[in-house]
Design a protein around this motif. Structure first.
Motif, PDB file in Angstrom:
ATOM      1  N   PHE A 190      24.262   6.053 -17.778  1.00 62.16           N
ATOM      2  CA  PHE A 190      24.074   6.542 -19.047  1.00 62.16           C
ATOM      3  C   PHE A 190      25.121   6.844 -19.985  1.00 62.16           C
ATOM      4  O   PHE A 190      26.141   7.357 -19.375  1.00 62.16           O
ATOM      5  N   MET A 191      25.482   6.294 -21.033  1.00 60.90           N
ATOM      6  CA  MET A 191      26.564   6.482 -21.830  1.00 60.90           C
ATOM      7  C   MET A 191      26.618   8.122 -22.304  1.00 60.90           C
ATOM      8  O   MET A 191      27.577   8.476 -22.636  1.00 60.90           O
ATOM      9  N   SER A 192      25.396   8.636 -22.594  1.00 65.04           N
ATOM     10  CA  SER A 192      25.375   9.997 -23.056  1.00 65.04           C
ATOM     11  C   SER A 192      23.755  10.540 -22.909  1.00 65.04           C
ATOM     12  O   SER A 192      22.903   9.686 -22.400  1.00 65.04           O
ATOM     13  N   SER A 193      23.643  11.854 -22.780  1.00 59.56           N
ATOM     14  CA  SER A 193      22.566  12.459 -22.248  1.00 59.56           C
ATOM     15  C   SER A 193      22.346  13.920 -22.973  1.00 59.56           C
ATOM     16  O   SER A 193      23.319  14.436 -23.398  1.00 59.56           O
ATOM     17  N   PHE A 194      21.074  14.173 -23.333  1.00 60.25           N
ATOM     18  CA  PHE A 194      20.734  15.525 -23.743  1.00 60.25           C
ATOM     19  C   PHE A 194      20.155  16.073 -22.430  1.00 60.25           C
ATOM     20  O   PHE A 194      19.230  15.697 -21.835  1.00 60.25           O
ATOM     21  N   SER A 195      20.543  17.426 -22.118  1.00 61.92           N
ATOM     22  CA  SER A 195      20.064  17.965 -20.976  1.00 61.92           C
ATOM     23  C   SER A 195      19.847  19.502 -20.953  1.00 61.92           C
ATOM     24  O   SER A 195      20.613  19.914 -21.676  1.00 61.92           O
ATOM     25  N   PHE A 196      18.719  19.746 -20.369  1.00 64.29           N
ATOM     26  CA  PHE A 196      18.263  21.035 -20.742  1.00 64.29           C
ATOM     27  C   PHE A 196      17.748  21.715 -19.266  1.00 64.29           C
ATOM     28  O   PHE A 196      17.079  21.249 -18.446  1.00 64.29           O
ATOM     29  N   CYS A 197      17.764  23.177 -19.216  1.00 64.93           N
ATOM     30  CA  CYS A 197      17.242  23.938 -18.168  1.00 64.93           C
ATOM     31  C   CYS A 197      15.721  23.723 -18.437  1.00 64.93           C
ATOM     32  O   CYS A 197      15.322  23.921 -19.535  1.00 64.93           O
ATOM     33  N   TYR A 198      14.795  23.592 -17.446  1.00 64.66           N
ATOM     34  CA  TYR A 198      13.349  23.815 -17.684  1.00 64.66           C
ATOM     35  C   TYR A 198      13.018  25.102 -18.112  1.00 64.66           C
ATOM     36  O   TYR A 198      13.377  26.207 -17.741  1.00 64.66           O
ATOM     37  N   SER A 199      12.245  25.233 -19.307  1.00 56.91           N
ATOM     38  CA  SER A 199      11.436  26.500 -19.532  1.00 56.91           C
ATOM     39  C   SER A 199      10.078  26.611 -19.731  1.00 56.91           C
ATOM     40  O   SER A 199       9.736  25.393 -20.207  1.00 56.91           O
ATOM     41  N   SER A 222      21.024   5.854 -23.345  1.00 59.74           N
ATOM     42  CA  SER A 222      21.191   7.249 -23.379  1.00 59.74           C
ATOM     43  C   SER A 222      19.758   7.934 -22.812  1.00 59.74           C
ATOM     44  O   SER A 222      18.914   7.432 -22.866  1.00 59.74           O
ATOM     45  N   THR A 223      19.690   9.104 -22.574  1.00 61.29           N
ATOM     46  CA  THR A 223      18.569   9.849 -22.014  1.00 61.29           C
ATOM     47  C   THR A 223      18.397  11.444 -22.363  1.00 61.29           C
ATOM     48  O   THR A 223      19.364  11.847 -22.453  1.00 61.29           O
ATOM     49  N   ASP A 224      17.366  11.771 -21.917  1.00 63.77           N
ATOM     50  CA  ASP A 224      16.895  13.357 -21.904  1.00 63.77           C
ATOM     51  C   ASP A 224      16.892  13.882 -20.173  1.00 63.77           C
ATOM     52  O   ASP A 224      16.143  12.877 -19.632  1.00 63.77           O
TER      53      ASP A 224
END
Ligand code: SAH
Ligand code: SF4
Ligand code: F3S
Length: 460
Positions: A329-338, A302-304
């Motif tokens: 990847f079986m899962s990931s945390f994803s975010f918009c850059y800030s 899994s990843t970010d």
């Protein structure tokens, strides 16, 4: 005398969750009892500043506290963690009800500070200095946390990735002494835990700082893995650039090390990775994944991921999607850059419009949903072992499954497989299964979980 009461509100990463659990246990050891927000005499907000609008989140939590508790100064309000570290005594000006500010290393002193402030109703206190050594938290028996335990091995981070606030809020990397780590692991195992997760912002750089005692991360893993009673070992979060040959080999040589690794990629484009100061490129990351899967073919990754880093082109973004496919990847945390205060990337040109960021994030998350579902679907039919965590929050198992397990009634329980995936399983009613290891066959994949059925031999 009525016991004094406390309430903790937690934002942020597992380290914060763990710190909050410790705070609660430390206060209970001093005679406090846990209470609902409206009834608490001491309210602690444990904060995170890693992503967007952390200060607003803290201010609105403070607003909720004021509303729930009447805001008459009767309640001692404390702000702890990364926003506390970031804003320090400024929090006193922003919110008059705050009487304690405890930064990353100050949390260890918070229980004592709270007692002092209760005795001196006019006083306020800011504990925001970083300590030289790992801030050992002493003097409190820890809460019995059930079958899986979290153990902190290091604090802080020296990497200064261009987007990240953590080196500023958690301070320089400080490794904990190996004997203290092993001692805490032994305690947790003696209390009945059988799974341990080692925690830190950059766990595989363990030992490589001036407070390290010469033990490398790999040697630490070996020592923890050898503790009697340990059945499952995990760790978060490693940095790809610090994954050495020993760390990779451990997935083949340590049978208790679970076949699951959270390995933050952040971006797939080499130009973006370089500007992020991640110190690996896509080819290096793929080689690492290949090496890991060579020693542990079933390793679940899994990843970010960060979307819309300054200057990210559509082509750069495509490279991230390509890497996600290539790594599966079986899962990931994803975010918009800030922008985060202090982080280098706040001064980078070519910030992306929010609409572009959000549109890319949606495409990325749609791909992740497909990859995740493909991974879960492939589990159907497999045999695995669950560590049971508690009753299932929902009815996930079909009625016919429950009927097949036994003529007597069954209830839905939830456990995790070695990959860390929640699995729902019907088990005989009227028994507390928490902490048991149950062999099952996966019969169905749901959207973010699996359904299992006990194997005939395990019912004997
Ligand atoms: N030490 C870990 C975790 C860092 S913080 C690591 O190196 O991966 C958790 C995640 O938050 C990061 O992995 C990153 O994906 C995300 N993050 C951190 N800063 C960010 C920012 N400025 N904007 C968007 N996401 C960010
Ligand atoms: Fe932040 Fe990078 Fe350190 Fe992770 S490794 S905590 S992303 S600076
Ligand atoms: Fe947040 Fe601090 Fe953890 S910024 S992610 S609580 S290290």
């Amino acid at each position: 005398m009525q016991p004094r009461s406390y309430h903790v509100i937690t934002f942020g990463c597992q380290m914060n969750v763990h710190d909050s659990a410790w705070l609660g246990a430390a206060l209970e050891a001093r005679g406090f009892a846990r209470a609902e927000l409206a009834d608490a005499e001491v309210v602690i907000i444990n904060t995170c500043s890693v992503r967007e609008k952390p200060e607003q989140k803290v201010m609105s939590a403070l607003g909720r506290v004021r509303q729930a508790t009447g805001g008459d100064g009767r309640v001692l309000v404390a702000v702890a963690g990364c926003v506390a570290q970031q804003l320090g005594a400024e929090l006193f000006d922003r919110s008059p009800q705050v009487r304690l500010v405890a930064g990353s290393d100050g949390i260890a002193q918070a229980p004592l500070a709270i007692e002092r402030l209760l005795a001196e109703p006019q006083a306020r206190l800011a504990l925001c200095a970083f300590t030289e050594a790992f801030p050992e938290k002493e003097g409190a028996p820890r809460r019995n946390g059930g079958p899986s335990a979290l153990v902190t091995i290091m604090q802080g981070c020296d990497n200064f990735c261009a987007y990240c606030i953590v080196p500023f809020t958690r301070g320089r990397q400080k490794s904990r002494a190996t004997p203290a780590i092993l001692e805490e692991c032994r305690e947790r195992l003696a209390e009945g835990a059988s799974e341990i997760t080692l925690l830190g912002q950059n766990v595989n750089a363990f030992g490589r700082d001036k407070t390290g005692d010469g033990t490398s991360f790999f040697r630490l893993l070996e020592q923890v893995a050898a503790l009697p009673g340990l059945r499952r070992l995990r760790y978060v979060t490693p940095h790809p650039k610090d994954m050495g040959p020993g760390d990779v080999a451990a997935f083949g040589s340590l049978p208790t090390l679970c076949p699951r690794l959270h390995l933050p990629l952040q971006a797939g484009s080499d130009a973006v990775l370089a500007r992020m100061r991640r110190r690996y490129d896509s080819a290096g990351f793929l080689r690492l994944v290949e090496d890991l899967r060579a020693v542990r073919p079933d390793l679940a990754l899994s990843t970010d991921l960060i979307v819309g880093f300054p200057g990210e082109t559509e082509q750069d973004f495509q490279a991230t999607l390509d890497m996600m496919e290539a790594c599966g990847f079986m899962s990931s945390f994803s975010f918009c850059y800030s922008d985060r205060p202090g982080a280098a990337a706040t001064r980078f040109p070519d910030k992306l419009p929010p609409e572009v960021q959000h549109e890319r994030l949606q495409r990325l998350q749609a791909l992740q949903d497909r990859l995740g579902q493909r991974w879960l679907d492939a589990r159907a039919g497999q045999e695995t072992t669950l560590l049971i965590e508690g009753r299932s929050p929902r009815k996930e198992t079909a009625a016919q499954d429950r009927a097949e397990v036994s003529a007597v009634s069954c209830e839905d329980w939830q456990g995790r497989d070695p990959y860390g995936v929640p699995v729902h399983v019907p088990l005989p009613a009227g028994v507390n299964h928490t902490g048991s290891f149950i062999p099952v066959r996966i019969v169905e994949a749901k959207r973010h979980s699996l359904v299992g059925r006990t194997l005939p031999d395990s019912r004997a």
